[in-house]
Design a protein around this motif. Structure first.
Motif, PDB file in Angstrom:
ATOM      1  N   LEU A  36      11.768  42.430  22.753  1.00 60.87           N
ATOM      2  CA  LEU A  36      11.978  40.996  22.621  1.00 60.87           C
ATOM      3  C   LEU A  36      10.955  40.221  21.845  1.00 60.87           C
ATOM      4  O   LEU A  36       9.966  39.609  21.956  1.00 60.87           O
ATOM      5  CB  LEU A  36      12.726  40.097  24.100  1.00 60.87           C
ATOM      6  CG  LEU A  36      12.718  38.707  23.592  1.00 60.87           C
ATOM      7  CD1 LEU A  36      13.981  38.980  22.084  1.00 60.87           C
ATOM      8  CD2 LEU A  36      13.643  37.787  24.163  1.00 60.87           C
ATOM      9  N   LEU A  37      11.176  40.158  20.931  1.00 52.32           N
ATOM     10  CA  LEU A  37      10.125  40.269  19.594  1.00 52.32           C
ATOM     11  C   LEU A  37      10.464  38.886  18.948  1.00 52.32           C
ATOM     12  O   LEU A  37      10.975  38.078  18.188  1.00 52.32           O
ATOM     13  CB  LEU A  37       8.720  41.405  18.763  1.00 52.32           C
ATOM     14  CG  LEU A  37       8.811  42.376  19.236  1.00 52.32           C
ATOM     15  CD1 LEU A  37       9.405  44.259  18.653  1.00 52.32           C
ATOM     16  CD2 LEU A  37       7.540  42.775  20.125  1.00 52.32           C
ATOM     17  N   GLY A  38       8.619  38.062  18.417  1.00 53.39           N
ATOM     18  CA  GLY A  38       8.892  36.806  17.769  1.00 53.39           C
ATOM     19  C   GLY A  38       7.871  36.182  17.867  1.00 53.39           C
ATOM     20  O   GLY A  38       6.767  36.484  18.840  1.00 53.39           O
ATOM     21  N   LYS A  44      11.344  33.725  22.935  1.00 53.41           N
ATOM     22  CA  LYS A  44      11.624  34.122  23.430  1.00 53.41           C
ATOM     23  C   LYS A  44      11.959  33.899  24.868  1.00 53.41           C
ATOM     24  O   LYS A  44      12.264  34.594  25.983  1.00 53.41           O
ATOM     25  CB  LYS A  44      10.309  35.233  23.650  1.00 53.41           C
ATOM     26  CG  LYS A  44       9.881  35.817  22.143  1.00 53.41           C
ATOM     27  CD  LYS A  44       9.009  36.718  21.776  1.00 53.41           C
ATOM     28  CE  LYS A  44       7.392  35.744  22.193  1.00 53.41           C
ATOM     29  NZ  LYS A  44       6.776  35.323  21.445  1.00 53.41           N
ATOM     30  N   SER A  45      10.342  32.927  25.288  1.00 56.24           N
ATOM     31  CA  SER A  45      10.137  32.963  26.786  1.00 56.24           C
ATOM     32  C   SER A  45      11.519  32.013  27.217  1.00 56.24           C
ATOM     33  O   SER A  45      12.055  32.477  28.295  1.00 56.24           O
ATOM     34  CB  SER A  45       8.740  31.633  26.951  1.00 56.24           C
ATOM     35  OG  SER A  45       8.229  31.640  26.951  1.00 56.24           O
ATOM     36  N   THR A  47      14.576  32.812  26.132  1.00 53.85           N
ATOM     37  CA  THR A  47      15.017  33.198  26.165  1.00 53.85           C
ATOM     38  C   THR A  47      15.757  34.080  27.991  1.00 53.85           C
ATOM     39  O   THR A  47      16.114  34.289  28.712  1.00 53.85           O
ATOM     40  CB  THR A  47      15.212  34.915  25.793  1.00 53.85           C
ATOM     41  OG1 THR A  47      16.133  34.537  24.346  1.00 53.85           O
ATOM     42  CG2 THR A  47      16.389  36.124  25.262  1.00 53.85           C
ATOM     43  N   ASP A 162       7.536  37.981  30.739  1.00 57.41           N
ATOM     44  CA  ASP A 162       7.309  37.100  29.085  1.00 57.41           C
ATOM     45  C   ASP A 162       5.579  37.570  29.176  1.00 57.41           C
ATOM     46  O   ASP A 162       5.101  36.529  29.941  1.00 57.41           O
ATOM     47  CB  ASP A 162       7.665  36.045  30.215  1.00 57.41           C
ATOM     48  CG  ASP A 162       8.106  35.036  28.673  1.00 57.41           C
ATOM     49  OD1 ASP A 162       7.528  35.612  27.419  1.00 57.41           O
ATOM     50  OD2 ASP A 162       8.158  33.752  28.899  1.00 57.41           O
ATOM     51  N   GLU A 163       5.981  37.729  28.025  1.00 56.12           N
ATOM     52  CA  GLU A 163       4.012  37.844  27.186  1.00 56.12           C
ATOM     53  C   GLU A 163       3.354  38.772  28.185  1.00 56.12           C
ATOM     54  O   GLU A 163       2.057  37.553  28.499  1.00 56.12           O
ATOM     55  CB  GLU A 163       3.419  36.678  26.755  1.00 56.12           C
ATOM     56  CG  GLU A 163       4.838  36.286  25.896  1.00 56.12           C
ATOM     57  CD  GLU A 163       4.332  35.879  24.576  1.00 56.12           C
ATOM     58  OE1 GLU A 163       3.407  37.273  24.466  1.00 56.12           O
ATOM     59  OE2 GLU A 163       5.280  35.704  23.742  1.00 56.12           O
ATOM     60  N   ALA A 193       8.797  40.254  26.428  1.00 52.30           N
ATOM     61  CA  ALA A 193       8.818  40.014  25.599  1.00 52.30           C
ATOM     62  C   ALA A 193       7.414  39.903  25.245  1.00 52.30           C
ATOM     63  O   ALA A 193       6.504  39.471  26.194  1.00 52.30           O
ATOM     64  CB  ALA A 193       9.038  38.176  26.064  1.00 52.30           C
ATOM     65  N   GLU A 194       6.935  39.546  24.102  1.00 51.92           N
ATOM     66  CA  GLU A 194       6.244  39.824  23.105  1.00 51.92           C
ATOM     67  C   GLU A 194       5.758  39.415  22.306  1.00 51.92           C
ATOM     68  O   GLU A 194       6.662  39.141  20.830  1.00 51.92           O
ATOM     69  CB  GLU A 194       5.790  41.435  23.246  1.00 51.92           C
ATOM     70  CG  GLU A 194       4.877  41.783  24.751  1.00 51.92           C
ATOM     71  CD  GLU A 194       3.285  41.433  24.326  1.00 51.92           C
ATOM     72  OE1 GLU A 194       2.835  41.405  23.832  1.00 51.92           O
ATOM     73  OE2 GLU A 194       2.814  41.720  25.657  1.00 51.92           O
ATOM     74  N   GLN A 195       4.761  39.107  21.416  1.00 47.24           N
ATOM     75  CA  GLN A 195       4.086  38.647  19.894  1.00 47.24           C
ATOM     76  C   GLN A 195       3.959  39.837  19.448  1.00 47.24           C
ATOM     77  O   GLN A 195       3.516  39.839  18.431  1.00 47.24           O
ATOM     78  CB  GLN A 195       2.985  37.960  20.103  1.00 47.24           C
ATOM     79  CG  GLN A 195       3.497  36.376  20.437  1.00 47.24           C
ATOM     80  CD  GLN A 195       2.991  35.466  20.113  1.00 47.24           C
ATOM     81  OE1 GLN A 195       2.594  35.344  18.948  1.00 47.24           O
ATOM     82  NE2 GLN A 195       2.361  34.436  21.145  1.00 47.24           N
ATOM     83  N   ILE A 210      13.506  37.468  17.486  1.00 48.73           N
ATOM     84  CA  ILE A 210      14.115  36.732  17.692  1.00 48.73           C
ATOM     85  C   ILE A 210      13.823  35.497  16.607  1.00 48.73           C
ATOM     86  O   ILE A 210      11.969  35.548  16.838  1.00 48.73           O
ATOM     87  CB  ILE A 210      14.347  35.514  18.963  1.00 48.73           C
ATOM     88  CG1 ILE A 210      14.376  34.491  19.104  1.00 48.73           C
ATOM     89  CG2 ILE A 210      12.183  35.194  19.844  1.00 48.73           C
ATOM     90  CD1 ILE A 210      15.299  34.431  20.388  1.00 48.73           C
TER      91      ILE A 210
END
Length: 237
Positions: A36-38, A44-45, A47, A162-163, A193-195, A210
């Motif tokens: 889950l990228l953005g 992201k968090s 979600t 998450d990250e 979830a990551e940047q 996202i």
């Protein structure tokens, strides 16, 4: 895709009167890893918190192995089989590594107990070396490993990360990546979830991008790798 473990459809999420998720949707198959990228603040968090039951969406559906879990409190979502590794880790700083792990021990939703403290220590030998140390005395990377180990102690059917690489030294980022790859090989179903797109490229099977609380791309990681427009517009790549 294989059997669907998580299916999120059309969720709208709010913090008070501020809407942060707008019809968000994603799905992940059994044994798959979804990235889950953005950018920072994209949702992201939020979600991840919605899936984990910390943020309660006002509409839409969140189904775990076919069971509707939207609206359940977070402890019931955990009992249903969701393990959540939050962005801010939230370890017990005044408890030892061993106590942090033991306090999270429970059987899986189907009664299985594949993960116990011995297996976590085998998977994460650094934690075994630090088992008597207080959580507050650990480095950021050590705390991240502990948080993942704690989630595994709950024998999750779905692991939300998450990250996990944020703010860590490169050597710890590599350790986290190696751990995720090992969990993938064991058949763990993961939402990551990551940047950092490059961190995910070798780990994920599929991706959702996202932006402003909505999914703007959904496809395989190869599709995303080849989509320069999406990467430029939404991931600053």
């Amino acid at each position: 895709m294989s059997e669907i473990v998580l299916e999120v459809t059309g969720i709208d999420g709010f913090y008070g009167s501020s809407q942060v998720l707008f019809g968000m949707a994603l799905e992940v198959g059994k044994g798959q890893t979804l990235a889950l990228l953005g950018r920072n603040g994209a949702g992201k968090s939020s979600t991840m918190k919605a899936i984990a039951g910390i943020l309660s969406p006002r509409s839409g559906s969140i189904r775990l192995a076919g069971r509707e879990i939207r609206g359940l409190p977070s402890h019931m979502v955990a009992r249903a089989g969701v393990g959540f590794v939050p962005e801010d880790r939230q370890i017990f700083s005044d408890l030892s590594v061993q106590d942090n792990l033991e306090i999270a021990a429970k059987k899986g939703a189907d009664g299985t107990c594949e993960w116990n403290i011995e297996r976590v220590y085998k998977m994460l030998p650094l934690l075994a070396q630090l088992k008597g140390r207080m959580g507050g005395q650990l480095s950021g990377g050590e705390q991240q490993l502990l948080t993942i180990g704690r989630a595994l102690m709950g024998n999750p059917g779905l692991l939300l990360l998450d990250e996990p690489s944020e703010g860590l030294a490169p050597i710890m980022v590599q350790k986290i990546g190696d751990l995720i790859e090992t969990l993938r090989q064991l058949g763990t179903t993961i939402v990551l979830a990551e940047q950092n797109l490059h961190f995910c490229l070798g780990l994920a099977d599929s991706a959702v991008v996202i932006d402003r609380g909505s999914a703007v791309f959904s496809g395989t990681i190869e599709d995303l790798r080849a989509n320069d427009d999406v990467k430029r517009r939404y991931l600053s790549v």
